[in-house]
Design an enzyme around this catalytic site. Structure first.
Site, PDB file in Angstrom:
ATOM      1  N   HIS A 232       0.823  -1.212   0.000  1.00 23.04           N
ATOM      2  CA  HIS A 232       0.000   0.000   0.000  1.00 23.04           C
ATOM      3  C   HIS A 232       0.861   1.268   0.000  1.00 23.04           C
ATOM      4  CE1 HIS A 232       0.828   0.669   4.310  1.00 23.04           C
ATOM      5  NE2 HIS A 232       0.751  -0.645   4.409  1.00 23.04           N
ATOM      6  N   ASP A 233       0.391   2.261  -0.731  1.00 25.17           N
ATOM      7  CA  ASP A 233       0.988   3.600  -0.775  1.00 25.17           C
ATOM      8  C   ASP A 233       2.365   3.647  -1.434  1.00 25.17           C
ATOM      9  OD1 ASP A 233      -1.145   5.031   0.851  1.00 25.17           O
ATOM     10  OD2 ASP A 233      -0.503   3.504   2.282  1.00 25.17           O
TER      11      ASP A 233
ATOM     12  N   GLY B  60       4.902  -1.280   2.548  1.00 21.34           N
ATOM     13  CA  GLY B  60       4.133  -0.062   2.333  1.00 21.34           C
ATOM     14  C   GLY B  60       5.001   1.181   2.256  1.00 21.34           C
TER      15      GLY B  60
END
Length: 267
Positions: A122-123, A140
């Site tokens: 994520h991100d 992440g």
């Protein structure tokens, strides 16, 4: 070319498919997915969430794209995954959308190759023409800049940055930022030199490569304090774009330290 959807595929109402999209057998495409012209889902692909895929990107069997992040802090917020054009996403690749703690978006550039088993957390922010070999993984909030290459079974710690043209060796654990053009290897990554081959392949001149090599030696094997050496290199190479890029990368705000050589005597 007309859009083609195999009879066994499930495309939920609301999904947007541009011209020329091909969806193979047993694929699942969620309501909020956007597939741009010429995208190919070969078979058994699951793509869900608020996910957009750029033109001509190919996704191979058993990839899982856009599903909920592997983050216990995620509370179902409307975050996105943006994948650019002309990417190749091979079997068993996983890519997660963003979270509230990281800007709400995971972004992939254009012309990348993600081999079998790659994970994009994520991100993450992945640039253009990045290559990630089999089972390379990003935690992440990782940033991978253009033309970087990550070897098989390598793993990058959350919030770390991988600079342009950097090379991460196979089975390497990256805890710190890797400078542009740098080459790292090891159980806990150490700088092992400059990615000369990558620089030549991308058309950097002999003079530019010479400047980077000299700057590298001054930065990591010179005398005095590190921040003093950094300023000396900046003054010595004011017109060398690759060296300036390295200097700016090191000076940028980051939660991770810069990856260093294990032994300066090896330089």
């Amino acid at each position: 070319m007309a859009t083609q959807i195999h009879p066994t595929a499930m495309v939920e109402p609301g999904a947007q498919l541009d011209d020329g999209v091909q969806i193979g057998a047993y694929c699942l495409v969620g309501t909020d997915v956007l597939l741009r012209n010429g995208c190919v889902l070969h078979s058994h692909v699951v793509i869900d969430g608020h996910t957009s895929v750029g033109p001509r990107t190919q996704i191979f069997p058993f990839a899982s794209i856009g599903l909920q992040p592997q983050d216990l802090k995620y509370n179902g917020e409307l975050s996105t995954l943006e994948i650019g054009a002309d990417n190749v996403i091979r079997e068993h690749v996983t890519m997660n959308p963003g979270t509230e703690g990281g800007g709400m978006v995971t972004k992939i550039g254009n012309g990348c190759l993600f081999m079998v088993g790659v994970h994009i957390g994520h991100d993450c922010q992945v640039g253009n023409q990045v290559i990630m070999a089999n089972n390379a993984t990003l935690a992440g909030h990782v940033t991978v800049q253009d033309f970087a290459v990550l070897g098989g079974l390598s793993a990058v710690h959350q919030f770390a940055r991988i600079g342009r043209y950097a090379m991460v060796g196979g089975v390497t654990g990256v805890e710190r930022d890797v400078i542009p053009f740098g080459s790292v290897i090891g159980d806990r990554a150490r700088l092992s030199g400059i990615n000369i081959i990558g620089m030549k392949r991308r058309g950097l001149s002999r003079e530019e490569i010479h400047d980077v090599r000299k700057a590298y030696r001054l930065l990591f094997a010179g005398e005095g304090k590190y921040h003093e050496r950094l300023e000396e290199v900046a003054l010595e190479f004011p017109s060398s774009a690759p060296v300036i890029e390295i200097i700016n990368f090191i000076r940028a705000d980051s939660s991770r330290k810069i990856c260093q050589p294990e032994d300066v005597n090896d330089l």
